[in-house]
Design a protein around this motif. Structure first.
Motif, PDB file in Angstrom:
ATOM      1  N   ASP A 143       8.129   6.201   1.704  1.00 35.65           N
ATOM      2  CA  ASP A 143       7.733   5.167   2.670  1.00 35.65           C
ATOM      3  C   ASP A 143       7.481   3.897   1.893  1.00 35.65           C
ATOM      4  OD1 ASP A 143       7.462   6.347   5.430  1.00 35.65           O
ATOM      5  OD2 ASP A 143       6.271   7.778   4.282  1.00 35.65           O
ATOM      6  N   GLY A 144       8.362   2.946   2.019  1.00 36.27           N
ATOM      7  CA  GLY A 144       8.239   1.726   1.243  1.00 36.27           C
ATOM      8  C   GLY A 144       8.911   1.881  -0.109  1.00 36.27           C
ATOM      9  N   SER A 145       9.573   0.875  -0.546  1.00 37.05           N
ATOM     10  CA  SER A 145      10.254   0.913  -1.833  1.00 37.05           C
ATOM     11  C   SER A 145       9.247   0.743  -2.957  1.00 37.05           C
ATOM     12  CB  SER A 145      11.301  -0.200  -1.912  1.00 37.05           C
ATOM     13  OG  SER A 145      10.661  -1.468  -1.862  1.00 37.05           O
ATOM     14  N   ALA A 146       9.707   1.009  -4.191  1.00 41.69           N
ATOM     15  CA  ALA A 146       8.847   0.816  -5.343  1.00 41.69           C
ATOM     16  C   ALA A 146       8.398  -0.638  -5.450  1.00 41.69           C
ATOM     17  CB  ALA A 146       9.579   1.243  -6.617  1.00 41.69           C
ATOM     18  N   GLU A 147       9.274  -1.540  -5.067  1.00 46.19           N
ATOM     19  CA  GLU A 147       8.901  -2.957  -5.112  1.00 46.19           C
ATOM     20  C   GLU A 147       7.807  -3.280  -4.099  1.00 46.19           C
ATOM     21  OE1 GLU A 147      11.947  -1.777  -4.857  1.00 46.19           O
ATOM     22  OE2 GLU A 147      12.831  -2.282  -6.814  1.00 46.19           O
ATOM     23  N   ASP A 148       7.862  -2.632  -2.926  1.00 46.05           N
ATOM     24  CA  ASP A 148       6.825  -2.870  -1.922  1.00 46.05           C
ATOM     25  C   ASP A 148       5.465  -2.363  -2.410  1.00 46.05           C
ATOM     26  OD1 ASP A 148       8.686  -3.961  -0.193  1.00 46.05           O
ATOM     27  OD2 ASP A 148       9.099  -2.058   0.813  1.00 46.05           O
ATOM     28  N   TRP A 149       5.449  -1.164  -3.006  1.00 48.50           N
ATOM     29  CA  TRP A 149       4.199  -0.634  -3.542  1.00 48.50           C
ATOM     30  C   TRP A 149       3.660  -1.539  -4.650  1.00 48.50           C
ATOM     31  CZ3 TRP A 149       1.086   3.078  -1.775  1.00 48.50           C
ATOM     32  CH2 TRP A 149       1.593   4.025  -0.868  1.00 48.50           C
ATOM     33  N   GLU A 150       4.556  -2.041  -5.488  1.00 48.94           N
ATOM     34  CA  GLU A 150       4.111  -2.900  -6.586  1.00 48.94           C
ATOM     35  C   GLU A 150       3.549  -4.213  -6.067  1.00 48.94           C
ATOM     36  OE1 GLU A 150       2.901  -4.201 -10.054  1.00 48.94           O
ATOM     37  OE2 GLU A 150       3.635  -2.158  -9.654  1.00 48.94           O
ATOM     38  N   ARG A 151       4.172  -4.756  -5.027  1.00 42.66           N
ATOM     39  CA  ARG A 151       3.622  -5.990  -4.445  1.00 42.66           C
ATOM     40  C   ARG A 151       2.235  -5.724  -3.853  1.00 42.66           C
ATOM     41  NH1 ARG A 151       9.042  -7.098  -2.932  1.00 42.66           N
ATOM     42  NH2 ARG A 151       8.774  -5.955  -0.961  1.00 42.66           N
ATOM     43  N   ALA A 152       2.056  -4.554  -3.216  1.00 43.37           N
ATOM     44  CA  ALA A 152       0.742  -4.218  -2.668  1.00 43.37           C
ATOM     45  C   ALA A 152      -0.287  -4.079  -3.779  1.00 43.37           C
ATOM     46  CB  ALA A 152       0.824  -2.933  -1.856  1.00 43.37           C
ATOM     47  N   ALA A 153       0.118  -3.466  -4.895  1.00 41.75           N
ATOM     48  CA  ALA A 153      -0.809  -3.318  -6.016  1.00 41.75           C
ATOM     49  C   ALA A 153      -1.141  -4.663  -6.644  1.00 41.75           C
ATOM     50  CB  ALA A 153      -0.213  -2.377  -7.065  1.00 41.75           C
ATOM     51  N   ALA A 154      -0.142  -5.537  -6.751  1.00 42.98           N
ATOM     52  CA  ALA A 154      -0.371  -6.843  -7.366  1.00 42.98           C
ATOM     53  C   ALA A 154      -1.317  -7.701  -6.540  1.00 42.98           C
ATOM     54  CB  ALA A 154       0.961  -7.571  -7.555  1.00 42.98           C
ATOM     55  N   SER A 155      -1.350  -7.474  -5.231  1.00 47.05           N
ATOM     56  CA  SER A 155      -2.243  -8.256  -4.379  1.00 47.05           C
ATOM     57  C   SER A 155      -3.679  -7.751  -4.428  1.00 47.05           C
ATOM     58  CB  SER A 155      -1.749  -8.227  -2.928  1.00 47.05           C
ATOM     59  OG  SER A 155      -1.832  -6.917  -2.394  1.00 47.05           O
ATOM     60  N   ALA A 156      -3.885  -6.548  -4.959  1.00 49.60           N
ATOM     61  CA  ALA A 156      -5.236  -6.002  -5.092  1.00 49.60           C
ATOM     62  C   ALA A 156      -5.826  -6.432  -6.424  1.00 49.60           C
ATOM     63  CB  ALA A 156      -5.208  -4.481  -4.978  1.00 49.60           C
ATOM     64  N   LYS A 157      -7.077  -6.054  -6.635  1.00 54.01           N
ATOM     65  CA  LYS A 157      -7.773  -6.469  -7.845  1.00 54.01           C
ATOM     66  C   LYS A 157      -8.252  -5.258  -8.630  1.00 54.01           C
ATOM     67  CE  LYS A 157      -9.545 -10.830  -5.951  1.00 54.01           C
ATOM     68  NZ  LYS A 157     -10.769 -11.628  -5.687  1.00 54.01           N
ATOM     69  N   GLY A 158      -8.215  -5.365  -9.965  1.00 52.82           N
ATOM     70  CA  GLY A 158      -8.818  -4.380 -10.851  1.00 52.82           C
ATOM     71  C   GLY A 158      -8.340  -2.964 -10.612  1.00 52.82           C
ATOM     72  N   SER A 159      -9.305  -2.044 -10.542  1.00 56.77           N
ATOM     73  CA  SER A 159      -8.965  -0.628 -10.421  1.00 56.77           C
ATOM     74  C   SER A 159      -8.389  -0.285  -9.058  1.00 56.77           C
ATOM     75  CB  SER A 159     -10.192   0.246 -10.707  1.00 56.77           C
ATOM     76  OG  SER A 159     -11.349  -0.264 -10.089  1.00 56.77           O
ATOM     77  N   ALA A 160      -8.532  -1.173  -8.059  1.00 58.39           N
ATOM     78  CA  ALA A 160      -7.863  -0.935  -6.779  1.00 58.39           C
ATOM     79  C   ALA A 160      -6.354  -0.951  -6.974  1.00 58.39           C
ATOM     80  CB  ALA A 160      -8.281  -1.982  -5.757  1.00 58.39           C
ATOM     81  N   ALA A 161      -5.861  -1.850  -7.832  1.00 59.92           N
ATOM     82  CA  ALA A 161      -4.428  -1.888  -8.129  1.00 59.92           C
ATOM     83  C   ALA A 161      -3.985  -0.604  -8.818  1.00 59.92           C
ATOM     84  CB  ALA A 161      -4.115  -3.102  -8.994  1.00 59.92           C
ATOM     85  N   GLU A 162      -4.813  -0.088  -9.735  1.00 63.13           N
ATOM     86  CA  GLU A 162      -4.472   1.166 -10.402  1.00 63.13           C
ATOM     87  C   GLU A 162      -4.382   2.303  -9.394  1.00 63.13           C
ATOM     88  OE1 GLU A 162      -7.021   2.095 -13.671  1.00 63.13           O
ATOM     89  OE2 GLU A 162      -7.333  -0.021 -14.162  1.00 63.13           O
ATOM     90  N   LEU A 163      -5.297   2.317  -8.440  1.00 64.10           N
ATOM     91  CA  LEU A 163      -5.295   3.377  -7.431  1.00 64.10           C
ATOM     92  C   LEU A 163      -4.027   3.309  -6.596  1.00 64.10           C
ATOM     93  CD1 LEU A 163      -6.755   5.683  -5.980  1.00 64.10           C
ATOM     94  CD2 LEU A 163      -7.904   3.959  -4.567  1.00 64.10           C
ATOM     95  N   ILE A 164      -3.618   2.143  -6.182  1.00 63.66           N
ATOM     96  CA  ILE A 164      -2.416   2.005  -5.363  1.00 63.66           C
ATOM     97  C   ILE A 164      -1.190   2.465  -6.143  1.00 63.66           C
ATOM     98  CG2 ILE A 164      -0.909   0.341  -4.212  1.00 63.66           C
ATOM     99  CD1 ILE A 164      -3.428  -1.244  -3.484  1.00 63.66           C
ATOM    100  N   ARG A 165      -1.089   2.075  -7.412  1.00 61.39           N
ATOM    101  CA  ARG A 165       0.062   2.490  -8.224  1.00 61.39           C
ATOM    102  C   ARG A 165       0.076   4.003  -8.437  1.00 61.39           C
ATOM    103  NH1 ARG A 165      -1.472  -2.407 -11.168  1.00 61.39           N
ATOM    104  NH2 ARG A 165       0.119  -4.002 -10.781  1.00 61.39           N
ATOM    105  N   ALA A 166      -1.101   4.609  -8.651  1.00 62.28           N
ATOM    106  CA  ALA A 166      -1.152   6.059  -8.850  1.00 62.28           C
ATOM    107  C   ALA A 166      -0.719   6.798  -7.594  1.00 62.28           C
ATOM    108  CB  ALA A 166      -2.567   6.473  -9.260  1.00 62.28           C
TER     109      ALA A 166
END
Length: 782
Positions: free
Chosen positions: A372-395
């Motif tokens: 659900d969602g491309s790798a680029e979409d997940w990465e954009r979502a992670a980049a818009s978050a901050k700190g460890s929230a971005a790590e959680l989204i990528r994991a």
């Protein structure tokens, strides 16, 4: 920290006061030995059971462990209406209505799960994998298991053939929603009057109280009287009955034929000890601990008692490698080298639940997450978050199972994940332990606590948020529902308060997830563990079989600083210019009750503007001169006096309602009628039938820490009486102090026991098999 809301002087958290006057045994747990748990009346005995007189059963998670003075169970434990009850699994809402209540549906789902486990057990044609060559007692025990599986009695000979490999994980058979008629009249607790009368006659012959008849009939079912007459020690299966009481009943029935070495007694006491261990959180017991406890209970041949219990399929035996990295001994090893193992004995329901949970987690880890969602979409979502929230989204983007740890402030990170996932089109839901936690997380989703994080726009303001309680999710009363295969109709599930998951609940959740779904288990590992058996979250963290993301967001302010220090074993003095933390030294329990009432009714509302209805009192246990019963009586007299005309309750009373073991719903009394006691819990109406009020409803101005876990209040008054110092531990203090959002008052009568508990008393260990099962099921990352 100040010593009162009004004055400005500061005092250490461990301020010494006059020596407390002795208050009797109170709620203090007994000594620890051999790892067999003893429930002792504090909120620290996992599970527990409510009784009509409030004196049988114990609740909580980090109970007194051990066999003290030849007793497992340690005296008369205090009942916890918020934590258990032999009949507390029936939700009162459905008693007078045709539709299924939340608790009834939950019980029905659990029954289906038990049937599924039974089917899987029947399909097992081979013994449990030993992974070792055994001799002596271990080999005899394994032989007993094999004999049981083949339908024969165990023999003394040692099997020499090599062990077959452990069966592979099977496709789960998921529970489905249960129609209303499945739990209608007579489906829950319906007992034929003649059955109860027959049991009463047998009880009378043995000198046991007739009041036990309905419980015996409910436990043993049809033919209970014949079964009880054939084996009087079956009385031990009734909650609250102790071995010495069952022995007296057996002597009354059997006369001279009653003997300590009776095989029936050995089996019954073995099962009772395993049940007591489960109340304290263990899913199994090591063999030396079990045999030592049996000897202390007057069983002459403990080994024979265990083997007989295994032969009758009332318990299972396992052997787990102490060093999983050690190589298997070679078949031609002339020296007979053995791989070090530990022998464990456990009740079937918990053993199979751990196996089911390990299988389900392996399925999640090994399956490919739904795209659900491309790798680029997940990465954009992670980049818009901050700190460890971005790590959680990528994991979460990369795997099917992720663990997330952190305190209260870290909840913004799973909120960011949920928002991002729903933005990518995933059917994402969160589940919390309590309704208060659900409402708090729903509000967090609507807000924008991270500054740059966009709020969840998939649900309009004021609409239903994608958050449910774990109980509501499993029962179908909340959440997305289930698909045609019986699985949750979702792609991502974020479970908050994961330390509160016992093995059976966790197994139900994991088995209900569809293939390709993602699961995030999040929570604070420093809080008290689950009320039920197991330590699922801690075992998963230790196993390191999946990505783990630790939040870097500390809890803010003086309260956050205080609680963070407690988590690492330090009770620090903190600057509290806004009276966020206040220490109130007291000399004895009577003064503790007086000062608590004064704080709740006067000082905190006047000095801080927090009304009494938003202030929660937390104390270690129910009994004693400053337990929940004494505190609730004093607070009711001050805040809502009345005659208690509705079974001891009046409209406006704050209550703690227990619809099922291990669950507490804070609420308020609305009224009563022929249907029962009417409550409102988390703004939802609840009707408790009058016959269940005494077992499942308590006054709720004062709670135990386990009743309060998963909830937070604007102000908390933590009462630490001198007669409950043995109940204090670092997880208890961390949990109790961490329930405060704006203000914490500590009524300190424990003297130096408080800093000593924080520095020296960690969580008591629990014996579980999940780490070994996880190692055999899943590869270690890296």
């Amino acid at each position: 920290m100040s010593t009162e809301p009004e004055p400005t002087e500061k005092t250490e958290p461990g301020t010494r006061g006059a020596a407390p006057e002795p208050e009797g045994p109170g709620e203090a747990p007994g000594g620890a030995a051999d790892g067999v748990a003893a429930s002792a009346g504090t909120d620290e005995g996992a599970g527990g059971a409510s009784a009509a007189d409030g004196e049988s059963g114990a609740a909580g998670g980090e109970a007194a462990e051990g066999v003290s003075d030849g007793s497992v169970g340690g005296g008369e434990p205090e009942a916890d209406a918020g934590e258990g009850g032999d009949s507390a699994g029936v939700d009162a809402d459905g008693a007078a209505k045709a539709q299924v209540s939340e608790a009834e549906a939950e019980l029905a789902a659990q029954r289906l799960e038990r049937e599924r486990i039974a089917r899987r057990k029947a399909e097992k044609q081979r013994p449990v994998d030993s992974g070792a060559k055994l001799s002596g007692k271990a080999a005899d025990l394994l032989a007993a298991v094999r004999a049981v599986e083949s339908g024969a009695k165990p023999v003394a000979a040692v099997f020499s053939e090599p062990e077959p490999p452990r069966r592979p994980a099977q496709e789960p058979v998921r529970p489905r929603p249960v129609p209303a008629e499945a739990t209608g009249a007579g489906g829950v607790g319906g007992l034929a009057p003649e059955t109860v009368e027959a049991v009463q006659r047998v009880l009378a012959e043995g000198g046991a109280p007739n009041a036990l008849a309905s419980q015996v009939a409910a436990v043993l079912g049809e033919g209970a009287d014949e079964e009880l007459r054939a084996d009087p020690w079956q009385l031990l299966r009734v909650t609250g009955v102790r071995p010495e009481q069952a022995d007296g009943f057996a002597r009354g029935l059997l006369g001279a034929e009653c003997a300590p070495d009776d095989e029936r007694r050995g089996r019954a006491v073995t099962v009772w000890l395993l049940e007591q261990a489960a109340l304290a959180g263990h899913t199994a017991l090591e063999m030396p601990a079990l045999t030592a406890a049996l000897a202390q209970r007057g069983v002459p041949d403990a080994d024979a008692a265990v083997q007989s219990t295994i032969a009758e399929a009332e318990a299972l035996v396992f052997q787990d490698a102490l060093d999983p990295a050690a190589p298997e001994p070679a078949e031609d090893d002339e020296e007979g080298a053995e791989r070090p193992v530990r022998i464990l004995v456990g009740l079937e329901r918990y053993a199979l639940a751990e196996e089911s949970l390990a299988d389900g987690l392996a399925r999640l880890i090994n399956s490919v997450p739904k795209e659900d969602g491309s790798a680029e979409d997940w990465e954009r979502a992670a980049a818009s978050a901050k700190g460890s929230a971005a790590e959680l989204i990528r994991a979460v983007a990369a795997g099917g199972l992720v663990l997330h740890t952190g305190g209260q402030a870290s909840l913004t990170e799973p909120a960011a994940l949920l928002t991002a996932a729903r933005g990518l089109g995933l059917r994402a839901w969160a589940a919390t332990h309590s309704p208060l936690g659900r409402d708090s997380f729903s509000a967090l989703l609507q807000a924008d606590p991270q500054g740059g994080r966009a709020r969840d726009a998939s649900v309009p303001p004021g609409g239903t948020r994608p958050v449910a309680t774990v109980a509501g999710l499993l029962s179908g009363a909340e959440g997305p529902g289930r698909d045609g295969d019986g699985a949750f109709d979702l792609d991502l599930l974020v479970v908050l308060d994961a330390p509160q998951l016992d093995v059976e609940t966790a197994a139900l959740l994991v088995e209900s997830l569809p293939d390709g779904a993602r699961l995030v288990l999040g929570g604070d590992p420093a809080v008290l563990w689950s009320a039920g058996p197991g330590r699922v979250f801690a075992d998963l963290l230790a196993a390191r079989i999946c990505p783990q993301v630790a939040s870097r967001r500390p809890d803010p302010g003086p309260l956050g600083e205080l609680v963070s220090g407690i988590g690492i074993g330090e009770l620090n003095q903190v600057e509290a210019p806004g009276k966020e933390v206040v220490i109130v030294p007291v000399r004895d329990a009577g003064e503790a009750v007086h000062r608590t009432v004064q704080l709740v009714a006067d000082s905190v509302p006047r000095a801080l503007g927090v009304p009494a209805e938003e202030t929660q009192v937390i104390t270690p246990g129910h009994g004693g001169a400053a337990g929940t019963r004494a505190l609730n009586a004093a607070l009711k007299e001050r805040l809502n006096p009345g005659p208690g005309r509705f079974g001891g309750f009046d409209p406006g009373d704050r209550v703690a309602y227990s619809p099922a073991p291990g669950r507490t719903l804070p609420g308020r009394v609305v009224g009563a009628d022929a249907d029962g006691l009417h409550l409102t819990c988390a703004d939802e109406p609840v009707v408790v039938p009058k016959e269940r009020v005494e077992q499942s409803v308590r006054h709720g101005w004062a709670l135990t820490a386990h009743q309060a876990v998963g909830c937070r209040w604007p102000a908390v008054v933590a009462v630490l009486p001198g007669d409950a110092t043995q109940a204090l531990s670092r997880p208890w203090v961390y949990t109790a102090f961490g329930r405060a959002d704006r203000h914490l008052s500590v009524v300190q009568g424990a003297e130096q026991a408080l800093p000593r508990a924080v520095a020296e008393i960690p969580a008591k260990p629990r014996t579980t098999r999940l780490p070994v099962l996880l190692r055999t099921q899943t590869p270690t990352p890296g």
